[in-house]
Design a protein around this motif. Structure first.
Motif, PDB file in Angstrom:
ATOM      1  N   GLU A   1       0.176   7.121  -6.899  1.00  0.00           N
ATOM      2  CA  GLU A   1      -0.866   8.147  -6.836  1.00  0.00           C
ATOM      3  C   GLU A   1      -2.103   7.620  -6.135  1.00  0.00           C
ATOM      4  O   GLU A   1      -2.378   6.421  -6.136  1.00  0.00           O
ATOM      5  N   LEU A   2      -2.863   8.560  -5.573  1.00  0.00           N
ATOM      6  CA  LEU A   2      -4.215   8.286  -5.111  1.00  0.00           C
ATOM      7  C   LEU A   2      -5.136   8.883  -6.162  1.00  0.00           C
ATOM      8  O   LEU A   2      -5.018  10.063  -6.499  1.00  0.00           O
ATOM      9  N   VAL A   3      -6.046   8.068  -6.675  1.00  0.00           N
ATOM     10  CA  VAL A   3      -6.910   8.485  -7.774  1.00  0.00           C
ATOM     11  C   VAL A   3      -8.342   8.596  -7.264  1.00  0.00           C
ATOM     12  O   VAL A   3      -8.870   7.674  -6.633  1.00  0.00           O
ATOM     13  N   CYS A   4      -8.971   9.718  -7.562  1.00  0.00           N
ATOM     14  CA  CYS A   4     -10.367   9.949  -7.196  1.00  0.00           C
ATOM     15  C   CYS A   4     -11.247   8.947  -7.941  1.00  0.00           C
ATOM     16  O   CYS A   4     -11.061   8.709  -9.131  1.00  0.00           O
ATOM     17  N   THR A   5     -12.227   8.389  -7.248  1.00  0.00           N
ATOM     18  CA  THR A   5     -13.103   7.388  -7.859  1.00  0.00           C
ATOM     19  C   THR A   5     -14.321   7.986  -8.549  1.00  0.00           C
ATOM     20  O   THR A   5     -15.094   7.257  -9.164  1.00  0.00           O
ATOM     21  N   SER A   6     -14.489   9.303  -8.480  1.00  0.00           N
ATOM     22  CA  SER A   6     -15.617   9.952  -9.135  1.00  0.00           C
ATOM     23  C   SER A   6     -15.419   9.947 -10.647  1.00  0.00           C
ATOM     24  O   SER A   6     -14.344  10.304 -11.146  1.00  0.00           O
ATOM     25  N   ALA A   7     -16.464   9.582 -11.385  1.00  0.00           N
ATOM     26  CA  ALA A   7     -16.390   9.549 -12.849  1.00  0.00           C
ATOM     27  C   ALA A   7     -16.257  10.948 -13.430  1.00  0.00           C
ATOM     28  O   ALA A   7     -15.675  11.127 -14.503  1.00  0.00           O
ATOM     29  N   THR A   8     -16.750  11.955 -12.738  1.00  0.00           N
ATOM     30  CA  THR A   8     -16.684  13.318 -13.261  1.00  0.00           C
ATOM     31  C   THR A   8     -15.396  14.037 -12.868  1.00  0.00           C
ATOM     32  O   THR A   8     -15.016  14.993 -13.529  1.00  0.00           O
ATOM     33  N   CYS A   9     -14.729  13.610 -11.839  1.00  0.00           N
ATOM     34  CA  CYS A   9     -13.514  14.270 -11.364  1.00  0.00           C
ATOM     35  C   CYS A   9     -12.284  13.485 -11.826  1.00  0.00           C
ATOM     36  O   CYS A   9     -11.592  13.905 -12.733  1.00  0.00           O
ATOM     37  N   GLY A  10     -11.982  12.380 -11.180  1.00  0.00           N
ATOM     38  CA  GLY A  10     -10.900  11.493 -11.582  1.00  0.00           C
ATOM     39  C   GLY A  10      -9.496  12.032 -11.423  1.00  0.00           C
ATOM     40  O   GLY A  10      -8.562  11.513 -12.029  1.00  0.00           O
ATOM     41  N   LEU A  11      -9.298  13.064 -10.617  1.00  0.00           N
ATOM     42  CA  LEU A  11      -7.964  13.613 -10.428  1.00  0.00           C
ATOM     43  C   LEU A  11      -7.049  12.604  -9.739  1.00  0.00           C
ATOM     44  O   LEU A  11      -7.495  11.814  -8.903  1.00  0.00           O
TER      45      LEU A  11
ATOM     46  N   SER B   1       0.824  -1.214   0.000  1.00  0.00           N
ATOM     47  CA  SER B   1       0.000   0.000   0.000  1.00  0.00           C
ATOM     48  C   SER B   1       0.853   1.256   0.000  1.00  0.00           C
ATOM     49  O   SER B   1       1.937   1.289   0.559  1.00  0.00           O
ATOM     50  N   LEU B   2       0.313   2.292  -0.628  1.00  0.00           N
ATOM     51  CA  LEU B   2       0.966   3.595  -0.605  1.00  0.00           C
ATOM     52  C   LEU B   2       0.739   4.290   0.730  1.00  0.00           C
ATOM     53  O   LEU B   2       1.613   4.985   1.230  1.00  0.00           O
ATOM     54  N   VAL B   3      -0.462   4.137   1.274  1.00  0.00           N
ATOM     55  CA  VAL B   3      -0.819   4.725   2.570  1.00  0.00           C
ATOM     56  C   VAL B   3      -1.494   3.650   3.408  1.00  0.00           C
ATOM     57  O   VAL B   3      -1.967   2.644   2.892  1.00  0.00           O
ATOM     58  N   GLU B   4      -1.550   3.879   4.697  1.00  0.00           N
ATOM     59  CA  GLU B   4      -2.210   2.937   5.605  1.00  0.00           C
ATOM     60  C   GLU B   4      -3.670   2.765   5.205  1.00  0.00           C
ATOM     61  O   GLU B   4      -4.341   3.754   4.882  1.00  0.00           O
ATOM     62  N   PRO B   5      -4.173   1.530   5.222  1.00  0.00           N
ATOM     63  CA  PRO B   5      -5.583   1.302   4.858  1.00  0.00           C
ATOM     64  C   PRO B   5      -6.566   2.119   5.696  1.00  0.00           C
ATOM     65  O   PRO B   5      -7.570   2.603   5.173  1.00  0.00           O
ATOM     66  N   SER B   6      -6.282   2.307   6.974  1.00  0.00           N
ATOM     67  CA  SER B   6      -7.186   3.094   7.819  1.00  0.00           C
ATOM     68  C   SER B   6      -7.203   4.563   7.388  1.00  0.00           C
ATOM     69  O   SER B   6      -8.232   5.222   7.462  1.00  0.00           O
ATOM     70  N   LEU B   7      -6.071   5.082   6.907  1.00  0.00           N
ATOM     71  CA  LEU B   7      -6.020   6.454   6.411  1.00  0.00           C
ATOM     72  C   LEU B   7      -6.761   6.571   5.094  1.00  0.00           C
ATOM     73  O   LEU B   7      -7.492   7.532   4.866  1.00  0.00           O
TER      74      LEU B   7
ATOM     75  N   ASP C   1       7.238  10.261  -0.756  1.00  0.00           N
ATOM     76  CA  ASP C   1       7.834   9.852   0.522  1.00  0.00           C
ATOM     77  C   ASP C   1       6.762   9.387   1.507  1.00  0.00           C
ATOM     78  O   ASP C   1       6.766   9.772   2.676  1.00  0.00           O
ATOM     79  N   ASP C   2       5.818   8.591   1.015  1.00  0.00           N
ATOM     80  CA  ASP C   2       4.716   8.016   1.812  1.00  0.00           C
ATOM     81  C   ASP C   2       3.724   9.060   2.318  1.00  0.00           C
ATOM     82  O   ASP C   2       2.940   8.783   3.224  1.00  0.00           O
ATOM     83  N   ILE C   3       3.728  10.259   1.740  1.00  0.00           N
ATOM     84  CA  ILE C   3       2.808  11.323   2.153  1.00  0.00           C
ATOM     85  C   ILE C   3       1.959  11.740   0.961  1.00  0.00           C
ATOM     86  O   ILE C   3       2.494  12.179  -0.055  1.00  0.00           O
ATOM     87  N   PRO C   4       0.624  11.591   1.052  1.00  0.00           N
ATOM     88  CA  PRO C   4      -0.238  12.039  -0.039  1.00  0.00           C
ATOM     89  C   PRO C   4      -0.231  13.570  -0.140  1.00  0.00           C
ATOM     90  O   PRO C   4      -0.375  14.263   0.858  1.00  0.00           O
ATOM     91  N   VAL C   5      -0.033  14.070  -1.344  1.00  0.00           N
ATOM     92  CA  VAL C   5      -0.049  15.513  -1.592  1.00  0.00           C
ATOM     93  C   VAL C   5      -1.435  15.844  -2.141  1.00  0.00           C
ATOM     94  O   VAL C   5      -1.695  15.731  -3.324  1.00  0.00           O
TER      95      VAL C   5
END
Length: 59
Positions: free
Chosen positions: A29-39, A2-8, A45-49
């Protein structure tokens, strides 16, 4: 791995539309699951920006 902890990951949401994320471990990357957004937001370094200015729109 995992990129980040599952609880996070459970509590994080896209800053642009508030949808949940899915991990893209190949792109780090963390990818938005919205079909209209998707960013896609980078994980450095293990920190989501989670800044909209740092996100990219996947092709």
């Amino acid at each position: 791995m995992s990129l980040v902890e599952p609880s996070l990951l459970e509590i994080l949401a896209c800053p642009a539309c508030h949808a949940p994320f899915r991990e893209d471990t190949d792109a780090s990357e963390l990818v938005c699951t919205s079909a209209t957004c998707g960013l896609a937001y980078p994980v450095r370094d293990d920190i989501p920006v989670l800044l909209v200015d740092e996100a990219r729109r996947p092709a």
